[in-house]
Design an enzyme around this catalytic site. Sequence first.
Site, PDB file in Angstrom:
ATOM      1  N   GLU A   1       0.838  -1.198   0.000  1.00  0.00           N
ATOM      2  CA  GLU A   1       0.000   0.000   0.000  1.00  0.00           C
ATOM      3  C   GLU A   1       0.871   1.244   0.000  1.00  0.00           C
ATOM      4  O   GLU A   1       1.765   1.373   0.845  1.00  0.00           O
ATOM      5  CB  GLU A   1      -0.909   0.040   1.234  1.00  0.00           C
ATOM      6  CG  GLU A   1      -1.998  -1.016   1.269  1.00  0.00           C
ATOM      7  CD  GLU A   1      -2.900  -0.909   2.486  1.00  0.00           C
ATOM      8  OE1 GLU A   1      -3.983  -1.504   2.448  1.00  0.00           O
ATOM      9  OE2 GLU A   1      -2.518  -0.222   3.463  1.00  0.00           O
ATOM     10  N   CYS A   2       0.639   2.153  -0.926  1.00  0.00           N
ATOM     11  CA  CYS A   2       1.204   3.492  -0.937  1.00  0.00           C
ATOM     12  C   CYS A   2       2.732   3.481  -0.824  1.00  0.00           C
ATOM     13  O   CYS A   2       3.424   3.297  -1.815  1.00  0.00           O
ATOM     14  CB  CYS A   2       0.558   4.343   0.152  1.00  0.00           C
ATOM     15  SG  CYS A   2       0.724   6.125  -0.124  1.00  0.00           S
ATOM     16  N   GLY A   3       3.276   3.667   0.370  1.00  0.00           N
ATOM     17  CA  GLY A   3       4.721   3.615   0.520  1.00  0.00           C
ATOM     18  C   GLY A   3       5.304   2.290   0.078  1.00  0.00           C
ATOM     19  O   GLY A   3       6.423   2.238  -0.447  1.00  0.00           O
TER      20      GLY A   3
END
Length: 459
Positions: A332-334
Amino acid sequence: MSLTLDRLVVAGAHRSSGKTTLAIALAAAFTGAGVAVQPYKKGPDFIDPMWLTLAAGRPCHTLDFFFHGNDAILPAFAAPAAGAALALIEGNIGLHDGVDVEGSDTTAALACRLAAPVLLVVNCQGMTRGIAPLLLGLRDFPPRPTLGGVVLNQVGSARHQAKLIAAIDRYVGLPILGALPHLADGEVRQRHLGITPVAEASQCQAVVARLGAAARDDLDLDRIREIAATAPDLDLQPAAPIPPIPAPRVLLGVAQDGAFTFYYPENLAALRQAGAELVFFSPLTDDHLPDVDGLYLGGGFPEFHAARLAANVALRGEIERRGRDGMAIYAECGGLMYLSRALTWHGKRHPMVGLLPCAVEMTDRPQAGGYCRLTPTALHPWGGGVEVRAHEFHHSRVVGYEGGGDLAFRVERGHGLDGSGDGIVVGHTVANYAHLHTGATPDWAARFVDFVAATRRAA
């Protein structure tokens, strides 16, 4: 059945009123006095809950109407409250701010749903008599939560404080439970996503201790506790007993260090309940992966650690090889940023894992923020086809994507990668900008663990 628990919602008149700082200060002060404090945060957030967890010594849990719906708010509140003597619920934005014009998703609505009094903090910079109509409006605006009292923040002087108190006493009549002239000394440094994460803040324990001391010196803690004790018993539907955590059937590696800190405790608990033993490792310092069957790479601030992540060539190479060999990986994301070919920030390009057919560059302005709705596509390895409610907030964008048009999710609301889709799929890897929460998607953890088990056996 009923729940007896002292509770208090900490809310601001508007964003940047000081509610997070006040909530941390209260959690630290009461915990230091021997009170078992259970912290909560309204709305999607990772950073505030980390500070509240540190201050209270108990994991902070999320309460959110978008994730849980109105009916599930009370069970979500009651589940982690066992053994607590005081629940502190930090609101978000301002007391009456929300997406719904009718106010069904506001901090005020949550306070009413929990039958909890509100402790309101007001940033008083540049304000004197004008505090009275502000408080009257906040008190009387629907749904009219119970305002237990007010804390004055950023008070400039004794004379300033006296003017504020005189106006409140004359026109409003709310209890004044303290004035904080020096909380700025304890505020945590701001960053582009909000308050600095605990894992990256220097001397974070000292910050919490300083805020706790400010609360003891400047707030009427005894009266605040008395106000929290006015909350009535909550009537709850009998809950199904939580089954014991089963014997683990997969080993799931979870990246956790200064670069990767964004994990909801509810999600980690759901993974354990689904049969995963969580094995934490650090992409910053570990040369090799632990012995695991799959990986979960959460969000965080990898850009601040990009040089160190890039320097760990051995681990980057191992993750890429395992991903191409069929290991199940969810990011997720990072985590998406880390799995990309490279991360560029301030004009400097840092090589990353290289599993995803794209690079990522940081941007000065947010590329997306807020709630999102996603529908898994046929390409999603463990998607299930049911609409997913999630949230996103990122100051980065994918560049040079070479994976074609098919992604794991179709975006119904939000931005994702490009406004229409989210979730890059490479083999058994899914990497998206959206952050999931088990309150909104209760079966995601079981589906992922099932997939990890199946791909492990097939490998």
